[in-house]
Scaffold this active site. Structure first.
Site, PDB file in Angstrom:
ATOM      1  N   ILE A 116      47.388  48.923  32.272  1.00  0.00           N
ATOM      2  CA  ILE A 116      48.333  49.383  31.247  1.00  0.00           C
ATOM      3  C   ILE A 116      49.313  50.272  32.002  1.00  0.00           C
ATOM      4  CG2 ILE A 116      46.822  51.358  30.624  1.00  0.00           C
ATOM      5  CD1 ILE A 116      47.922  51.228  27.781  1.00  0.00           C
ATOM      6  N   SER A 117      50.601  50.090  31.747  1.00  0.00           N
ATOM      7  CA  SER A 117      51.609  50.824  32.508  1.00  0.00           C
ATOM      8  C   SER A 117      51.526  52.324  32.242  1.00  0.00           C
ATOM      9  CB  SER A 117      53.012  50.330  32.151  1.00  0.00           C
ATOM     10  OG  SER A 117      53.170  49.003  32.554  1.00  0.00           O
ATOM     11  N   GLN A 118      51.891  53.072  33.262  1.00  0.00           N
ATOM     12  CA  GLN A 118      51.954  54.531  33.190  1.00  0.00           C
ATOM     13  C   GLN A 118      52.971  54.924  32.101  1.00  0.00           C
ATOM     14  OE1 GLN A 118      53.568  55.615  36.911  1.00  0.00           O
ATOM     15  NE2 GLN A 118      53.596  57.811  36.495  1.00  0.00           N
TER      16      GLN A 118
END
Ligand code: SAH
Length: 269
Positions: A116-118
């Protein structure tokens, strides 16, 4: 300048387990809905206050508020993006065991070797892509668990998102369904490098995985005046912002260094 990373902080793939729960302020269409999670047995969605929210307790609102303050301090100014990120319970998109870390500024594993992207990366990409415009139809390449699509859906009318790994496509579908966002987000299982020719043109395109070059097909599927943002490169990557200013004219700008998982062709069932 922060050096964002979208790679997992530790190697390996965390297997999702447990339940997709609903945080405070969210309700389920049907609290007895059965939700299938990839790599795990079928589990019944727990009635409303499920394990994620139970574990995080009332803290999730506070942690999310702190995340928004941090994003402001890191230079994110678009109020639509900040409001959208404060509305989406990020902890519901990660494995139960990682829920307590969901509001850190870190990419976290979601299984299948993906992340999951930052939060900063999500905020930065959406802010740059939507600057001074209200996109109506947006394409996301690389749905992952569906978090970024859920954020976009808070203020974009039509979000299309494509994922190449079936298990993640199903995971995103379940998460978005639990948050009643399936109408606004239209998910496809397929190779996002091909875009969605039947739905194009798009006002904005966000690519959540890094290719050596931005696929030209995606640039063609951008409406004139539309913007695409994508990481580009191999070991050294940069965010690239492209604006289509004419039928055959694209203006390209290089932004920060980033680290994303790779953009891959084809699908994986
Ligand atoms: N959007 C996510 C981040 C996803 S990580 C978020 O909300 O945090 C990147 C995702 O891109 C992975 O799930 C990976 O499987 C996917 N991906 C990589 N290449 C792809 C392709 N050609 N088409 C569609 N998805 C792709």
């Amino acid at each position: 300048m922060t050096r964002p990373t979208d790679r997992p902080p530790f190697p390996g793939t965390a297997k999702r387990s447990g339940r997709v729960g609903l945080g405070r302020g969210f309700s389920a269409a049907n609290s007895n809905t059965r939700i299938t999670l990839p790599g795990s047995a079928r589990v019944a969605a727990a009635p409303l206050v499920a394990t994620h929210s139970a574990n995080l307790g009332l803290n999730s609102d506070r942690l999310r508020f702190r995340m928004i303050q941090r994003l402001r301090n890191q230079g994110i100014q678009d109020e639509r993006v900040l409001a959208a990120m404060s509305a989406v319970p990020r902890h519901l998109f990660v494995d139960e065991g990682l829920a307590s870390r969901a509001y850190e500024d870190a990419a976290l594993p979601i299984g299948h070797g993906q992340t999951i992207s930052q939060p900063w990366v999500v905020a930065r990409m959406i802010s740059a892509m939507c600057e001074n415009r209200i996109p109506v139809k947006v394409l996301e390449v690389g749905t992952g668990c569906g978090y970024q699509a859920a954020v976009l859906a808070q203020f974009v009318k039509e979000v299309h998102s494509v994922e190449r790994i079936r298990g993640l496509y199903e995971l995103a579908r379940d998460c978005l369904r639990a948050l009643k966002l399936v109408g606004r987000v239209r998910l496809s299982f397929g190779d996002g490098m091909l875009g969605l020719p039947n739905v194009a043109p798009f006002d904005a395109i966000v690519v959540a995985a890094a290719g050596v070059k931005i696929p030209p097909v995606l640039l063609e599927q951008l409406a004139i005046g539309g913007r695409l943002i994508a990481p580009e490169g191999g070991t050294a990557q940069r965010l690239i912002l492209v604006e289509r200013t004419g039928a055959a004219v694209w203006h390209r700008e290089e932004l920060e260094s980033v680290r994303f998982v790779p953009l891959r062709a084809g699908t994986q069932s």
